[in-house]
Write a protein that holds these residues in place. Structure first.
Motif, PDB file in Angstrom:
ATOM      1  N   PRO A  41       0.647  -1.037   0.084  1.00 29.23           N
ATOM      2  CA  PRO A  41      -0.076   0.068   0.127  1.00 29.23           C
ATOM      3  C   PRO A  41       0.881   1.361  -0.079  1.00 29.23           C
ATOM      4  CG  PRO A  41      -0.774  -1.747   1.680  1.00 29.23           C
ATOM      5  CD  PRO A  41       0.479  -2.056   1.435  1.00 29.23           C
ATOM      6  N   VAL A  42       0.358   2.293  -0.773  1.00 25.81           N
ATOM      7  CA  VAL A  42       1.077   3.530  -0.796  1.00 25.81           C
ATOM      8  C   VAL A  42       1.062   4.302   0.712  1.00 25.81           C
ATOM      9  CG1 VAL A  42       1.017   5.887  -1.948  1.00 25.81           C
ATOM     10  CG2 VAL A  42       0.396   3.729  -3.176  1.00 25.81           C
ATOM     11  N   PHE A  43      -0.115   4.063   1.221  1.00 25.53           N
ATOM     12  CA  PHE A  43      -0.015   4.991   2.555  1.00 25.53           C
ATOM     13  C   PHE A  43      -0.399   3.813   3.702  1.00 25.53           C
ATOM     14  CE2 PHE A  43      -2.156   7.542  -0.724  1.00 25.53           C
ATOM     15  CZ  PHE A  43      -1.533   8.905  -0.678  1.00 25.53           C
ATOM     16  N   ASP A  44       0.162   4.355   5.082  1.00 26.52           N
ATOM     17  CA  ASP A  44      -0.111   3.534   6.140  1.00 26.52           C
ATOM     18  C   ASP A  44      -1.457   3.364   6.669  1.00 26.52           C
ATOM     19  OD1 ASP A  44       2.988   3.068   6.312  1.00 26.52           O
ATOM     20  OD2 ASP A  44       3.093   4.910   7.609  1.00 26.52           O
ATOM     21  N   VAL A  45      -1.857   2.420   7.385  1.00 29.07           N
ATOM     22  CA  VAL A  45      -3.182   2.384   7.938  1.00 29.07           C
ATOM     23  C   VAL A  45      -3.226   3.318   9.237  1.00 29.07           C
ATOM     24  CG1 VAL A  45      -3.508  -0.052   6.871  1.00 29.07           C
ATOM     25  CG2 VAL A  45      -2.465   0.125   9.151  1.00 29.07           C
ATOM     26  N   PRO A  46      -4.313   3.800   9.655  1.00 26.44           N
ATOM     27  CA  PRO A  46      -4.470   4.503  10.688  1.00 26.44           C
ATOM     28  C   PRO A  46      -4.665   4.066  12.013  1.00 26.44           C
ATOM     29  CG  PRO A  46      -6.736   4.421   9.441  1.00 26.44           C
ATOM     30  CD  PRO A  46      -5.595   3.672   8.669  1.00 26.44           C
ATOM     31  N   PHE A  47      -4.934   2.631  11.885  1.00 25.21           N
ATOM     32  CA  PHE A  47      -5.309   2.026  13.104  1.00 25.21           C
ATOM     33  C   PHE A  47      -4.566   0.538  12.934  1.00 25.21           C
ATOM     34  CE2 PHE A  47      -9.456   4.264  12.288  1.00 25.21           C
ATOM     35  CZ  PHE A  47      -9.169   5.085  13.143  1.00 25.21           C
ATOM     36  N   GLU A  48      -3.850   0.002  14.014  1.00 27.91           N
ATOM     37  CA  GLU A  48      -3.422  -1.214  14.232  1.00 27.91           C
ATOM     38  C   GLU A  48      -4.300  -2.344  14.517  1.00 27.91           C
ATOM     39  OE1 GLU A  48      -0.499  -2.069  13.285  1.00 27.91           O
ATOM     40  OE2 GLU A  48       0.314   0.219  12.995  1.00 27.91           O
TER      41      GLU A  48
END
Length: 697
Positions: A62-69
């Protein structure tokens, strides 16, 4: 709905500055926001940057990280187990619904209702059930960027001009909404579902650009706002949804680092996104099923709800009940379920134990004889005649064990202090702290000893004491044989008894369960028991404490040193001190509201008292093993007045009390303890008619 940009009025005038330059800077920022209105121009300035991100990104990543683990989402999921969400307006399914304006209108109404249900459920669970929810939901009108109720826009034929739905802090002075009062925004866009199944793919620039545009407007508006947010306002959440799927976009950064050039707003905004913003995009998952109902427990709705939780925190501050607090109740609910399924009793077949053993990768259940069961640690066994020493606030106290009793599930003891052999006390021995997790019996011990110690300590601190309540005599840790090598930093040594908690209470008496089995519970005892228990409940409720576990094993009759016996309500381990506490679950004696909702209403303890008296006076309970069966029996028994009739055979005042409790159950109206204490006081038979009965506690 006509008009220009709302930002001149929505962002306020900013904090007044003494310097002209500061005022000029503030006006410059407002003018910048006033001109930042074209989403497409903003997105066009991000095309090259967006394309370069995809080219630099590794394949299948994915280009961006995820907001929540995922671990945080799982913990949040545990916390929401007892929270009720209900979306009443169903989301029209794209597969089955037509493409008419009617379906689109319903979709906007469904999104509004979903956001309302989410915010309401979170507010009541984490912040307050008593205070009204300070938020509202409205749709954004793209022509003037003001907020309106979706119903009004649809009725006026402006459905096509709606572009998003938002959650706002209520502000009566600004019915069309203020951007600095906007918690989060949900963009209803078709085609989000096409990304499902391709985990490496994320929203297109067209969709993501819109999310970034609105997130940036939210951040700038908060920067210019006069209100002080309780928590950081440097992050904004935008939800991306269609009629089935959804995801979360989080934008975080300090807008003070932006170059507010009013002559080049879109270039400056795009540069801030590229240089100073941290962008996180969640996977797109299903939120609504084919019937239009939200799958609240699935990860799609869960991550959207988690984003809303953070948005509420920004405006309302830290919640009264943390995620960790509510998630901690998962273990209790799990043990309750085990009890309902009869998995908590290890004494399955008399002589043997069924234990779960793992062999390789295939688990199986095998029978192990008692003599072959090896406990990991040596259990604490007390016998009559033994002496137990307790460390209580740097004092050492010894207790001589005189009797061993059981409350139907767990053993406890009647003991006397070494320095006062003639005095009798109840002594409870808890589980070693390291043993609390695996066994249901140890969880019950935790409530019996550690939790009850906490409750009795709080009651003592609040000055709640009296004749019909147990008194905390001592509490602390056992002093085990041999030298204790407990580390100076705290904790326990390696001795299997080290750290085992002890609770000592007074007075001592015979339980109602034992009195009934021996035929010693008559008319006088029933009336006096009801009076004394009500007196105890009245005293506790004056400080907002409710018992939550009234049953024959938790009421004792005290006979020593009194002209007439009296009753004491014991077993306060499941007491309700605050909203998140849960009562004990007992098919026969728990209140109806407790069995249905897992909570107590104002009359729940009195209802449990009625069931206990019904049993003690010879009433029969059916042999049921399910909550549904018990609730059906109760409904039938109350409607046919079987419970009232049984208590009426003993005393008319008991029958009247049962009728009163029946009328009060499930309602928010408080118990009137005083009037019933007076009525029972008049009914108590006294040998010495000139002596008043002490109804005080």
């Amino acid at each position: 709905m006509e008009g220009g940009s709302p930002d001149q009025e929505s962002v306020g005038s900013g904090t007044k500055r003494s310097s002209v330059s500061s005022g000029s800077k503030s006006r410059n920022h407002k003018e910048f926001l006033y001109r930042l209105v074209d989403c497409e121009t903003f997105t066009a300035n991000l095309e090259d940057w967006f394309q370069s991100l995809y080219e630099k990104s590794a394949q299948m990543k994915p280009v961006f990280d995820v907001p929540f683990e995922l671990l945080d989402l799982q913990k949040f999921d545990y916390a929401l187990e007892g929270v009720s969400f209900q979306q009443l307006i169903r989301m029209p399914n794209a597969v089955y619904a037509s493409t008419s304006d009617s379906a689109e209108a319903t979709a906007y109404l469904a999104v509004e209702d979903f956001l309302h249900a989410t915010v309401k459920g979170l507010w009541e669970a984490f912040w307050s059930q008593d205070e009204p929810m300070p938020f509202s939901v409205a749709c954004l009108y793209k022509e003037n960027l003001k907020f309106y109720q979706a119903e009004n826009a649809i009725a006026s034929g402006r459905l096509g001009s709606l572009c998003a739905s938002g959650v706002l802090l209520k502000n009566p002075r600004h019915p069309h909404g203020k951007w600095d009062n906007l918690l989060e925004l949900a963009l209803l866009r078709p085609g989000i579902q096409s990304l499902v199944g391709e985990s490496e793919q994320q929203p297109s620039l067209h969709v993501l650009g819109e999310a970034l545009f609105y997130a940036l407007r939210m951040l700038i508006s908060r920067r210019l706002s006069r209100q002080n947010l309780p928590l950081s306002s440097n992050s904004a959440f935008v939800l991306l949804v269609d009629s089935q799927y959804g995801g979360v976009v989080k934008v975080e950064g300090d807008v003070n680092k932006m170059d507010f050039d009013v002559n080049n707003v879109y270039k400056c905004a795009a540069e801030w996104i590229q240089r100073h913003a941290r962008i996180a995009v969640s996977p797109v998952d299903r939120i609504w099923n084919k019937l239009g109902n939200a799958n609240w427990g699935d990860i799609g709705a869960l991550q959207v709800t988690f984003a809303t939780f953070y948005c509420i925190m920004q405006f309302a501050g830290l919640p009264k009940h943390s995620i960790e607090d509510l998630a901690a109740d998962h273990g209790c609910r799990l043990q309750t379920r085990r009890l309902e399924r009869q998995l908590g009793d290890t004494r399955v077949n008399g002589s043997g134990l069924f234990r779960f053993q793992q062999h390789g990768v295939s688990p199986e259940i095998v029978e192990v004889q008692d003599e072959s069961v090896k406990l990991e640690s040596e259990s604490l066994k007390l016998e009559v005649g033994s002496v137990l020493w307790l460390e209580d606030s740097n004092w050492e106290r010894g207790y001589h064990i005189n009797q061993i009793r059981s409350n139907g599930e767990l053993p406890y003891y009647i003991a006397s202090p070494v320095e006062d052999p003639g005095k009798s006390l109840f002594l409870y021995v808890g589980s070693h702290p390291s043993q609390l997790e695996p066994a249901w019996e140890d969880m019950n011990l935790w409530y019996l000893v550690q939790r009850q110690t906490k409750v009795l300590t709080i009651m003592k601190q609040k000055g709640l004491s009296g004749k019909y309540l147990p008194q905390l005599s001592a509490s602390g840790r056992i002093i085990h044989p041999g030298q204790c090598r407990r580390p100076s930093s705290g904790g326990n040594c390696d001795h299997p008894w080290c750290g085992t908690p002890i609770l000592v209470t007074s007075p001592v008496g015979e339980t109602v369960a034992d009195m009934v089995s021996e035929g010693h519970f008559g008319v006088d005892e029933a009336i006096r028991c009801c009076h004394d228990c009500l007196s105890a409940l009245s005293t506790a409720s004056s400080e907002g404490i409710r018992h939550g576990d009234i049953r024959p094993e938790n009421v004792i009759c005290v006979r020593s040193g009194e002209s007439r016996p009296y009753f004491v309500l014991i077993g306060w381990g499941h007491a309700i001190l605050e909203d998140r506490d849960r009562p004990a679950m007992n098919l026969h004696f728990s209140s109806t509201f407790a069995l249905q909702e897992g909570k107590l209403c104002s009359a729940s303890d009195a209802e449990s008292l009625v069931y206990m008296l019904y049993f003690a006076c010879g009433g029969a309970f059916p042999d049921l093993d399910s909550v549904e069966g018990e609730l059906q029996w109760r409904e039938t028994s109350w409607s046919r007045r079987l419970i009232q009739q049984k208590l009426g055979d003993v005393s008319t005042v008991l029958k009247a009390f049962a009728d009163y409790v029946d009328s009060l159950c499930g309602t928010p109206y408080p118990m009137d303890y005083d009037i019933w204490l007076r009525r029972f006081k008049r009914s108590i038979r006294e040998e010495d008619h000139g002596k008043e009965i002490d109804a005080s506690v």
